[in-house]
Design a protein around this motif. Structure first.
Motif, PDB file in Angstrom:
ATOM      1  N   PHE A 151       0.839  -1.161  -0.188  1.00 40.91           N
ATOM      2  CA  PHE A 151       0.007   0.064   0.118  1.00 40.91           C
ATOM      3  C   PHE A 151       0.695   1.074   0.118  1.00 40.91           C
ATOM      4  O   PHE A 151       2.261   1.192   0.276  1.00 40.91           O
ATOM      5  CB  PHE A 151      -0.761  -0.001   1.169  1.00 40.91           C
ATOM      6  CG  PHE A 151      -2.104  -1.035   1.177  1.00 40.91           C
ATOM      7  CD1 PHE A 151      -3.126  -0.727   0.524  1.00 40.91           C
ATOM      8  CD2 PHE A 151      -1.896  -2.188   1.805  1.00 40.91           C
ATOM      9  CE1 PHE A 151      -4.357  -1.492   0.436  1.00 40.91           C
ATOM     10  CE2 PHE A 151      -3.061  -3.175   1.527  1.00 40.91           C
ATOM     11  CZ  PHE A 151      -4.184  -2.653   1.131  1.00 40.91           C
ATOM     12  N   LYS A 152       0.217   2.277  -0.196  1.00 37.23           N
ATOM     13  CA  LYS A 152       0.831   3.584  -0.201  1.00 37.23           C
ATOM     14  C   LYS A 152       1.917   3.766   1.199  1.00 37.23           C
ATOM     15  O   LYS A 152       1.073   3.667   2.311  1.00 37.23           O
ATOM     16  CB  LYS A 152       0.150   4.627  -0.366  1.00 37.23           C
ATOM     17  CG  LYS A 152       0.611   6.219  -0.384  1.00 37.23           C
ATOM     18  CD  LYS A 152      -0.257   7.257  -0.540  1.00 37.23           C
ATOM     19  CE  LYS A 152       0.409   8.617  -0.542  1.00 37.23           C
ATOM     20  NZ  LYS A 152      -0.570   9.842  -0.629  1.00 37.23           N
ATOM     21  N   ASP A 153       3.185   4.109   1.187  1.00 34.15           N
ATOM     22  CA  ASP A 153       3.956   4.563   1.969  1.00 34.15           C
ATOM     23  C   ASP A 153       4.503   3.177   2.797  1.00 34.15           C
ATOM     24  O   ASP A 153       4.731   3.242   3.952  1.00 34.15           O
ATOM     25  CB  ASP A 153       3.285   5.559   3.279  1.00 34.15           C
ATOM     26  CG  ASP A 153       3.190   6.861   2.716  1.00 34.15           C
ATOM     27  OD1 ASP A 153       3.906   7.320   1.802  1.00 34.15           O
ATOM     28  OD2 ASP A 153       1.966   7.642   2.886  1.00 34.15           O
ATOM     29  N   GLN A 154       4.024   2.189   2.376  1.00 28.44           N
ATOM     30  CA  GLN A 154       4.269   0.799   2.981  1.00 28.44           C
ATOM     31  C   GLN A 154       5.700   0.220   2.338  1.00 28.44           C
ATOM     32  O   GLN A 154       5.861   0.619   0.983  1.00 28.44           O
ATOM     33  CB  GLN A 154       3.391  -0.289   2.778  1.00 28.44           C
ATOM     34  CG  GLN A 154       3.577  -1.443   3.415  1.00 28.44           C
ATOM     35  CD  GLN A 154       2.371  -2.609   3.163  1.00 28.44           C
ATOM     36  OE1 GLN A 154       1.392  -2.326   2.557  1.00 28.44           O
ATOM     37  NE2 GLN A 154       2.787  -3.869   3.860  1.00 28.44           N
ATOM     38  N   ASN A 155       6.748  -0.267   2.908  1.00 26.80           N
ATOM     39  CA  ASN A 155       7.842  -0.677   2.523  1.00 26.80           C
ATOM     40  C   ASN A 155       7.880  -2.245   2.344  1.00 26.80           C
ATOM     41  O   ASN A 155       7.078  -2.908   2.959  1.00 26.80           O
ATOM     42  CB  ASN A 155       9.016  -0.511   3.545  1.00 26.80           C
ATOM     43  CG  ASN A 155       9.332   1.048   3.315  1.00 26.80           C
ATOM     44  OD1 ASN A 155       8.592   1.800   2.722  1.00 26.80           O
ATOM     45  ND2 ASN A 155      10.440   1.426   3.854  1.00 26.80           N
ATOM     46  N   ASP A 156       8.674  -2.747   1.318  1.00 22.96           N
ATOM     47  CA  ASP A 156       9.020  -4.322   1.195  1.00 22.96           C
ATOM     48  C   ASP A 156      10.356  -4.480   0.411  1.00 22.96           C
ATOM     49  O   ASP A 156      10.882  -3.342   0.366  1.00 22.96           O
ATOM     50  CB  ASP A 156       7.651  -4.861   0.114  1.00 22.96           C
ATOM     51  CG  ASP A 156       7.443  -6.363   0.698  1.00 22.96           C
ATOM     52  OD1 ASP A 156       8.432  -6.870   1.086  1.00 22.96           O
ATOM     53  OD2 ASP A 156       6.238  -6.750   0.596  1.00 22.96           O
ATOM     54  N   ILE A 157      10.540  -5.651   0.289  1.00 24.13           N
ATOM     55  CA  ILE A 157      11.607  -5.990  -0.323  1.00 24.13           C
ATOM     56  C   ILE A 157      11.723  -6.305  -2.053  1.00 24.13           C
ATOM     57  O   ILE A 157      10.768  -7.203  -2.214  1.00 24.13           O
ATOM     58  CB  ILE A 157      12.274  -7.072   0.352  1.00 24.13           C
ATOM     59  CG1 ILE A 157      12.739  -6.761   1.837  1.00 24.13           C
ATOM     60  CG2 ILE A 157      13.754  -7.398  -0.198  1.00 24.13           C
ATOM     61  CD1 ILE A 157      13.727  -5.546   2.215  1.00 24.13           C
ATOM     62  N   MET A 158      12.700  -5.701  -2.732  1.00 23.52           N
ATOM     63  CA  MET A 158      12.632  -6.218  -3.970  1.00 23.52           C
ATOM     64  C   MET A 158      14.131  -6.731  -4.236  1.00 23.52           C
ATOM     65  O   MET A 158      15.008  -6.188  -3.518  1.00 23.52           O
ATOM     66  CB  MET A 158      12.460  -5.108  -5.126  1.00 23.52           C
ATOM     67  CG  MET A 158      12.938  -5.546  -6.518  1.00 23.52           C
ATOM     68  SD  MET A 158      12.614  -4.031  -7.580  1.00 23.52           S
ATOM     69  CE  MET A 158      10.948  -3.565  -7.733  1.00 23.52           C
ATOM     70  N   THR A 159      14.339  -7.928  -5.001  1.00 22.89           N
ATOM     71  CA  THR A 159      15.709  -8.572  -5.115  1.00 22.89           C
ATOM     72  C   THR A 159      16.012  -8.700  -6.531  1.00 22.89           C
ATOM     73  O   THR A 159      15.030  -9.022  -7.373  1.00 22.89           O
ATOM     74  CB  THR A 159      15.426  -9.875  -4.558  1.00 22.89           C
ATOM     75  OG1 THR A 159      15.227  -9.779  -2.987  1.00 22.89           O
ATOM     76  CG2 THR A 159      16.660 -10.636  -4.485  1.00 22.89           C
ATOM     77  N   PHE A 160      17.292  -8.503  -6.934  1.00 20.00           N
ATOM     78  CA  PHE A 160      17.783  -8.664  -8.090  1.00 20.00           C
ATOM     79  C   PHE A 160      19.139  -9.759  -7.738  1.00 20.00           C
ATOM     80  O   PHE A 160      19.661  -9.620  -7.052  1.00 20.00           O
ATOM     81  CB  PHE A 160      18.561  -7.369  -8.573  1.00 20.00           C
ATOM     82  CG  PHE A 160      17.596  -6.413  -8.976  1.00 20.00           C
ATOM     83  CD1 PHE A 160      16.827  -6.332 -10.375  1.00 20.00           C
ATOM     84  CD2 PHE A 160      17.409  -5.294  -8.152  1.00 20.00           C
ATOM     85  CE1 PHE A 160      16.044  -5.189 -10.361  1.00 20.00           C
ATOM     86  CE2 PHE A 160      16.549  -4.335  -8.409  1.00 20.00           C
ATOM     87  CZ  PHE A 160      15.795  -4.159  -9.582  1.00 20.00           C
ATOM     88  N   THR A 161      18.853 -10.868  -8.706  1.00 19.25           N
ATOM     89  CA  THR A 161      19.954 -11.760  -8.550  1.00 19.25           C
ATOM     90  C   THR A 161      21.083 -12.032  -9.780  1.00 19.25           C
ATOM     91  O   THR A 161      20.578 -12.034 -10.879  1.00 19.25           O
ATOM     92  CB  THR A 161      19.301 -13.305  -8.370  1.00 19.25           C
ATOM     93  OG1 THR A 161      18.427 -13.226  -7.433  1.00 19.25           O
ATOM     94  CG2 THR A 161      20.290 -14.443  -8.271  1.00 19.25           C
ATOM     95  N   LEU A 162      22.314 -11.719  -9.550  1.00 20.32           N
ATOM     96  CA  LEU A 162      23.342 -11.771 -10.171  1.00 20.32           C
ATOM     97  C   LEU A 162      23.928 -13.054 -10.237  1.00 20.32           C
ATOM     98  O   LEU A 162      24.272 -13.388  -9.054  1.00 20.32           O
ATOM     99  CB  LEU A 162      24.235 -10.400 -10.513  1.00 20.32           C
ATOM    100  CG  LEU A 162      23.409  -9.247 -10.687  1.00 20.32           C
ATOM    101  CD1 LEU A 162      24.318  -7.864 -10.667  1.00 20.32           C
ATOM    102  CD2 LEU A 162      23.105  -9.129 -12.370  1.00 20.32           C
ATOM    103  N   ALA A 163      24.622 -13.653 -11.194  1.00 24.22           N
ATOM    104  CA  ALA A 163      25.492 -14.808 -11.258  1.00 24.22           C
ATOM    105  C   ALA A 163      26.525 -14.735 -12.043  1.00 24.22           C
ATOM    106  O   ALA A 163      26.548 -14.343 -13.207  1.00 24.22           O
ATOM    107  CB  ALA A 163      24.549 -15.950 -11.662  1.00 24.22           C
ATOM    108  N   ASN A 164      27.679 -14.889 -11.716  1.00 24.68           N
ATOM    109  CA  ASN A 164      29.168 -14.890 -12.186  1.00 24.68           C
ATOM    110  C   ASN A 164      29.605 -16.215 -12.446  1.00 24.68           C
ATOM    111  O   ASN A 164      29.838 -17.004 -11.549  1.00 24.68           O
ATOM    112  CB  ASN A 164      30.190 -14.150 -11.425  1.00 24.68           C
ATOM    113  CG  ASN A 164      31.606 -14.068 -12.295  1.00 24.68           C
ATOM    114  OD1 ASN A 164      31.451 -14.475 -13.442  1.00 24.68           O
ATOM    115  ND2 ASN A 164      32.639 -13.890 -11.359  1.00 24.68           N
TER     116      ASN A 164
END
Length: 402
Positions: free
Chosen positions: A71-84
């Protein structure tokens, strides 16, 4: 094939020219030291290029489906995954991406952006044969859907002489859904229809014969088949079974999105008020076990033709409703109001409570209103002022406005 790759080594052309000049001078003057210097210059050019070429084929960005809902003004986690996938490490990398401006990252550097999108970046390093998750706090600023795009990965060699630029081409399956705010709507107790159904109600002409709530003293005129024989035997007086009073009720929200070019700022504000009101009413209906559906005159691909949520109830239905409302875009391709009503009329099997939003009173609309009322539907509008929204009775008997 997922990337557009560009490798640049600084002063590479100048160094090649210098190496060629030194090589020819060494041939004419027979100075081996110049040949060694030429070889070193070529290594300075070749090593960064070969390293970055290797990284361009072994650096991988995972593109799994990821939905962040808030919702507005609510926080959560977004994840990017990189592999070498190489044995060589990445000492200095940077990822740049853009997302709609209704989304903000509090722990990532903002690089600027355009009118509707903001750019963010973060730095990373990866050991050889390693995969790492990079997680960040994402915050919703306003209703809408934010999709990650414009992804660019940058890799530098250890000496900082060469740069690899990788632009990601495919659609990235990560989005942030910011649900609408809930705008209280008054008068919801008026949204009733009296017919056989399953919703409990204190005063109703109908009863659920499978839901017994006790017994009472027999009264003249009570049906013989409702006598409660066990209770009568215990009390030595005739007792009549009592059943829960119920009514049949289904809400149908019909939202017309106007595309007229006059006073678009006010139309956008009205749309947000309508969406917030629908969100509140969906939550209200969910808490009371009332099934509901939503129809919006936004054109979509597929058999359904227009944006819609089919009838349902419960928390899963509420989640679907909030997501649909979040996806409504003022600039979407729309169909006419008459086409919207024709579709609603076609799928209206059981006469529901119809709540109209931004729907007109021209002759063609009134014709549908009258038809729905003849089927047994109850029609309502939602009106807004600066501080509140409230239910008003709509009727197909009104004269069309010319």
């Amino acid at each position: 094939m997922n990337w557009h790759r560009t490798i640049k080594v600084i002063f590479s052309m100048q160094l090649l020219i210098a190496a060629a000049v030194l090589f020819f001078i060494s041939l004419y003057q027979h100075k081996p030291i110049l040949i060694l210097l030429t070889f070193l210059i070529l290594l300075v050019i070749a090593i960064p290029h070969l390293y970055l070429k290797r990284m361009s084929n072994t650096l991988h960005l995972e593109n799994r489906e990821q939905q962040v809902k808030l919702f507005k003004d609510q926080n959560d986690i977004m994840t990017f995954t990189l592999a070498n996938r190489s044995r060589l490490p990445i000492f200095s990398g940077k990822m740049l991406f853009s997302i709609q401006d209704n989304i903000m990252f509090d722990d990532i550097k903002q690089e600027g952006g355009t009118k509707k999108r903001n750019q963010f970046s973060f730095r990373y390093n990866l050991a050889g044969k390693k995969k790492a998750d990079f997680s960040f706090q994402v915050r919703g600023l306003s209703r809408g859907v934010g999709r990650v795009s414009g992804i660019n990965l940058t890799v530098r060699d250890l000496l900082g002489l060469g740069t690899l630029q990788m632009k990601y081409d495919p659609f990235f399956h990560t989005e942030v859904i910011v649900f609408p705010e809930l705008r209280a709507v008054g008068g919801l107790h008026y949204l009733k229809k009296f017919e056989q159904g399953a919703q409990p109600m204190q005063f109703s002409l109908f009863e659920d014969l499978t839901a017994s709530i006790g017994s009472r003293d027999y009264a003249p005129g009570d049906p013989f088949n409702r006598i409660h024989w066990k209770a009568s035997a215990k009390s030595t007086q005739l007792q009549t079974k009592q059943f829960e009073k119920t009514t049949g009720m289904e809400w149908m929200f019909v939202l017309h999105l106007s595309r007229e070019r006059t006073d678009l700022s006010n139309k956008s504000d009205d749309l947000e008020r309508n969406i917030s009101s629908i969100a509140y009413m969906c939550k209200y209906a969910t808490a009371r076990g009332v099934p509901y559906s939503i129809f919006v005159n936004i054109k979509v691909r597929g058999r359904d033709f227009i944006m819609q949520l089919k009838p349902g109830e419960g928390r899963n239905q509420l989640s679907k409703a909030l997501e649909l409302l979040a996806r409504i875009n003022f600039n979407s391709i729309t169909v006419t109001q008459e086409m919207l009503f024709a579709y609603v009329d076609r799928v209206m099997f059981r006469p529901p409570v119809v709540i109209l939003f931004n729907c007109g009173r021209q002759e063609q609309e009134v014709r549908y209103y009258q038809k729905w009322e003849k089927k047994g539907a109850a029609l309502f509008d939602v009106e807004h002022n600066d501080d509140a929204s409230y239910i008003t009775k709509a009727s197909g008997k009104r004269e069309a406005v010319s």
